[in-house]
Structure formats: C-alpha cells, structure tokens
Design a protein around this motif. Sequence first.
Motif, PDB file in Angstrom:
ATOM      1  N   ALA A 227       0.824  -1.212   0.000  1.00 33.06           N
ATOM      2  CA  ALA A 227       0.000   0.000   0.000  1.00 33.06           C
ATOM      3  C   ALA A 227       0.855   1.257   0.000  1.00 33.06           C
ATOM      4  O   ALA A 227       0.513   2.258  -0.635  1.00 33.06           O
ATOM      5  CB  ALA A 227      -0.924  -0.004   1.223  1.00 33.06           C
ATOM      6  N   GLU A 228       2.001   1.201   0.688  1.00 31.37           N
ATOM      7  CA  GLU A 228       2.894   2.357   0.760  1.00 31.37           C
ATOM      8  C   GLU A 228       3.917   2.382  -0.374  1.00 31.37           C
ATOM      9  O   GLU A 228       4.796   3.246  -0.412  1.00 31.37           O
ATOM     10  CB  GLU A 228       3.622   2.362   2.106  1.00 31.37           C
ATOM     11  N   LYS A 229       3.800   1.384  -1.298  1.00 30.86           N
ATOM     12  CA  LYS A 229       4.649   1.316  -2.503  1.00 30.86           C
ATOM     13  C   LYS A 229       6.132   1.108  -2.178  1.00 30.86           C
ATOM     14  O   LYS A 229       7.016   1.557  -2.906  1.00 30.86           O
ATOM     15  CB  LYS A 229       4.461   2.567  -3.372  1.00 30.86           C
ATOM     16  N   HIS A 230       6.400   0.401  -1.088  1.00 24.24           N
ATOM     17  CA  HIS A 230       7.772   0.011  -0.788  1.00 24.24           C
ATOM     18  C   HIS A 230       8.143  -1.280  -1.530  1.00 24.24           C
ATOM     19  O   HIS A 230       9.320  -1.557  -1.737  1.00 24.24           O
ATOM     20  CB  HIS A 230       7.951  -0.200   0.711  1.00 24.24           C
ATOM     21  N   LEU A 231       7.128  -2.070  -1.897  1.00 31.49           N
ATOM     22  CA  LEU A 231       7.328  -3.316  -2.636  1.00 31.49           C
ATOM     23  C   LEU A 231       6.346  -3.382  -3.798  1.00 31.49           C
ATOM     24  O   LEU A 231       5.247  -2.842  -3.723  1.00 31.49           O
ATOM     25  CB  LEU A 231       7.089  -4.537  -1.729  1.00 31.49           C
ATOM     26  N   THR A 232       6.776  -4.082  -4.851  1.00 35.24           N
ATOM     27  CA  THR A 232       5.854  -4.411  -5.931  1.00 35.24           C
ATOM     28  C   THR A 232       5.065  -5.652  -5.539  1.00 35.24           C
ATOM     29  O   THR A 232       5.443  -6.379  -4.609  1.00 35.24           O
ATOM     30  CB  THR A 232       6.604  -4.685  -7.237  1.00 35.24           C
ATOM     31  N   THR A 233       4.000  -5.926  -6.255  1.00 38.80           N
ATOM     32  CA  THR A 233       3.203  -7.121  -5.964  1.00 38.80           C
ATOM     33  C   THR A 233       4.028  -8.381  -6.129  1.00 38.80           C
ATOM     34  O   THR A 233       3.958  -9.309  -5.304  1.00 38.80           O
ATOM     35  CB  THR A 233       1.972  -7.177  -6.888  1.00 38.80           C
ATOM     36  N   ASP A 234       4.857  -8.450  -7.174  1.00 37.52           N
ATOM     37  CA  ASP A 234       5.691  -9.625  -7.395  1.00 37.52           C
ATOM     38  C   ASP A 234       6.693  -9.822  -6.264  1.00 37.52           C
ATOM     39  O   ASP A 234       6.934 -10.949  -5.814  1.00 37.52           O
ATOM     40  CB  ASP A 234       6.439  -9.500  -8.726  1.00 37.52           C
ATOM     41  N   ALA A 235       7.295  -8.717  -5.803  1.00 37.81           N
ATOM     42  CA  ALA A 235       8.278  -8.812  -4.725  1.00 37.81           C
ATOM     43  C   ALA A 235       7.613  -9.283  -3.428  1.00 37.81           C
ATOM     44  O   ALA A 235       8.144 -10.139  -2.716  1.00 37.81           O
ATOM     45  CB  ALA A 235       8.970  -7.478  -4.517  1.00 37.81           C
ATOM     46  N   ALA A 236       6.442  -8.734  -3.128  1.00 37.38           N
ATOM     47  CA  ALA A 236       5.726  -9.140  -1.917  1.00 37.38           C
ATOM     48  C   ALA A 236       5.306 -10.604  -2.002  1.00 37.38           C
ATOM     49  O   ALA A 236       5.403 -11.345  -1.022  1.00 37.38           O
ATOM     50  CB  ALA A 236       4.506  -8.253  -1.709  1.00 37.38           C
ATOM     51  N   ALA A 237       4.854 -11.022  -3.172  1.00 33.06           N
ATOM     52  CA  ALA A 237       4.444 -12.418  -3.349  1.00 33.06           C
ATOM     53  C   ALA A 237       5.629 -13.360  -3.194  1.00 33.06           C
ATOM     54  O   ALA A 237       5.495 -14.471  -2.655  1.00 33.06           O
ATOM     55  CB  ALA A 237       3.799 -12.606  -4.715  1.00 33.06           C
ATOM     56  N   ALA A 238       6.815 -12.943  -3.662  1.00 36.25           N
ATOM     57  CA  ALA A 238       8.009 -13.780  -3.536  1.00 36.25           C
ATOM     58  C   ALA A 238       8.330 -14.057  -2.078  1.00 36.25           C
ATOM     59  O   ALA A 238       8.693 -15.184  -1.705  1.00 36.25           O
ATOM     60  CB  ALA A 238       9.195 -13.097  -4.220  1.00 36.25           C
ATOM     61  N   ILE A 239       8.187 -13.042  -1.244  1.00 32.62           N
ATOM     62  CA  ILE A 239       8.434 -13.224   0.189  1.00 32.62           C
ATOM     63  C   ILE A 239       7.322 -14.047   0.826  1.00 32.62           C
ATOM     64  O   ILE A 239       7.565 -14.988   1.576  1.00 32.62           O
ATOM     65  CB  ILE A 239       8.546 -11.859   0.888  1.00 32.62           C
ATOM     66  N   SER A 240       6.086 -13.700   0.513  1.00 31.89           N
ATOM     67  CA  SER A 240       4.938 -14.378   1.111  1.00 31.89           C
ATOM     68  C   SER A 240       4.942 -15.868   0.804  1.00 31.89           C
ATOM     69  O   SER A 240       4.725 -16.700   1.686  1.00 31.89           O
ATOM     70  CB  SER A 240       3.639 -13.742   0.614  1.00 31.89           C
ATOM     71  N   ASP A 241       5.200 -16.217  -0.451  1.00 32.45           N
ATOM     72  CA  ASP A 241       5.192 -17.626  -0.845  1.00 32.45           C
ATOM     73  C   ASP A 241       6.311 -18.410  -0.168  1.00 32.45           C
ATOM     74  O   ASP A 241       6.123 -19.545   0.269  1.00 32.45           O
ATOM     75  CB  ASP A 241       5.326 -17.752  -2.364  1.00 32.45           C
ATOM     76  N   HIS A 242       7.489 -17.803  -0.070  1.00 35.96           N
ATOM     77  CA  HIS A 242       8.640 -18.523   0.482  1.00 35.96           C
ATOM     78  C   HIS A 242       8.477 -18.790   1.966  1.00 35.96           C
ATOM     79  O   HIS A 242       8.872 -19.851   2.457  1.00 35.96           O
ATOM     80  CB  HIS A 242       9.921 -17.725   0.247  1.00 35.96           C
ATOM     81  N   TYR A 243       7.907 -17.823   2.703  1.00 37.62           N
ATOM     82  CA  TYR A 243       7.807 -17.959   4.149  1.00 37.62           C
ATOM     83  C   TYR A 243       6.438 -18.443   4.606  1.00 37.62           C
ATOM     84  O   TYR A 243       6.094 -18.321   5.769  1.00 37.62           O
ATOM     85  CB  TYR A 243       8.143 -16.625   4.828  1.00 37.62           C
TER      86      TYR A 243
END
Length: 287
Positions: A227-243
């Motif tokens: 929401a604050e545009k610190h991450l792109t959707t792809d970048a956030a998904a990469a972290i979310s999926d891995h952890y």
Amino acid sequence: MNTAHVDNNVVNRLNAEWRWLCDRPAPAAQVRGWLIEAGVVDEQTPHRLDELHDLLQQRSQEEGRRFSDAWLTVLLERAVSEGEQAQLAARVVVQAMLPGAVRMTRRCLRAGEEFTDVAQLVVAALYQVVRSFPIERRHRQLARNLRLELWHIVSRELGREFAPSGEELPGEKELREGSVADPLAQAEVVLLANAAEAAGLRKAAEPVEELAGARGELVELLVWALAEKHLTTDAAAAISDHYREAGAVEDLAAARAAGVSAAAIRQKRRRAVVRLRAAAPLWAAAA
C-alpha cells in the motif's frame, strides 16, 4: 523511500502530542486525582502522565477486566461530557487504544490505498467512539466494547463489512452476554485475509487460520508495504510464498512456473527482503 509521508501521518502526530502532554504536570495531576478519588489507584501512583498510563496498562494486563473496567469507567464518564476535562479524559483513552487502532488500520489497507488516509479515518472514528460511548448502559468489558464499536464504524466507512448488513459479527452475541470470547480477534484475521487476497498474496481457498500468529504479522507487513509502494506485488508475493508456514513454494517449482532459474527466484526474493527490511522501521514507527 518517503519518510516525510510516514512522519506526517496522524498516528505520529498523536504520539508527538502525547509526549508534549506528558511533559506537563497539570494534566497528569488531574487524571491522577480522578483515579485516586474513585479508589482505582492510591497515593503511590506516578505523577507523570506517561508513567500513570503505563501503570494502568500493566495492571490491566495483570489483573484483567475488572481493573480495566474500573479506570476506563472513570475516564469515559468524563469523556462523554463537554469541556477541557472531557477532552483530557478522552485523550487518555484514545492513547490507550491507539495501538489497536493502528493494527486495525494496517489490516484495513488495500492495494492502492495510503496508510495515512485510512489512519485518519480510523482515528476520527476512535475519537467518535470514545466521546459518545454509552457508558451508562454498557459498563462491563469496556475495552472490548470500545474496540467493537470502532470496528463497526470503520468497517462501514471503508466498506470492509465482515458480515452482511444487519448480521452480527461472529461471537458478538456471546460478547453482549458476558462471554470471554473476542469477536474482534476473529474479525481482524478475516479482514487481513481479505486484504491479502485483494493484494494478490493469498488465494480465496486458503484457510484463514494460517494468518494467525507470526504468519499474520508478516502478511500484515507485506500488505502495508504494498500500500505504501515500498514493494511491488511480485516482490511481496516472492516473500509471502517462500515464508508460508503451510508449505513454502519450492524455489525450483516456482522457477519452472515462471520460466526462470531457481537462482533468479532467490535473487529476486533477496532484493525484496532488503527493501522490506529498509521499510520495516517506518511500519514500526507508526505504532
């Protein structure tokens, strides 16, 4: 990174105002006097407002609802009236509830929304709840009832309805009847699940229960970072999926699905983690 944006949000302004208030002896003396007169605390109570506030919070955690109801009653009875005393009493209650309001704000965020805008609405609703709470009719489980009233206003204003109009939140009946169940705990998890789904971090079929605990805190941080545009959707998904606690996506499988190498997947995730770590202090500062 836009630190000015975060520094100027309503939560930080409230915290700055609170520090200013705590540096003045008169407000503390007044609040302390109210509580001593009501028999909630004794003469050994701290004279600084921040120390008094911390003591009330600590004893509420240690002694439970009875003590929490006692000091909140003293302040809410004054907060619903008019004048400077009412404003002071409301301000102390608002500060006590502010961490929960920040958490609600974060869990309300959707992609494309600004933390500042949603926080402004939540804080305004918080003041409305405190200044208009029907203390003469609802004098038990005050902290929980305040949060429930806040949830109803915020969910209505933001269109984040947990249940169709006219239906109760899960557990709300039990809350009114004096049960220890907390409908907000369940509502907040579902709220976060909806926000995560809207942000592309969760599939609708995935169990809501996985967003409790540490997993929920991570997803909450990722939704905020999006929401604050610190991450792109792809970048956030990469972290979310891995952890993901319930079966992390293997790098090799993810690489095959994306048509890239496993090394590229890992590098992408490392870059996303670096950006998230840099933004995390701003997330924490809002609390």
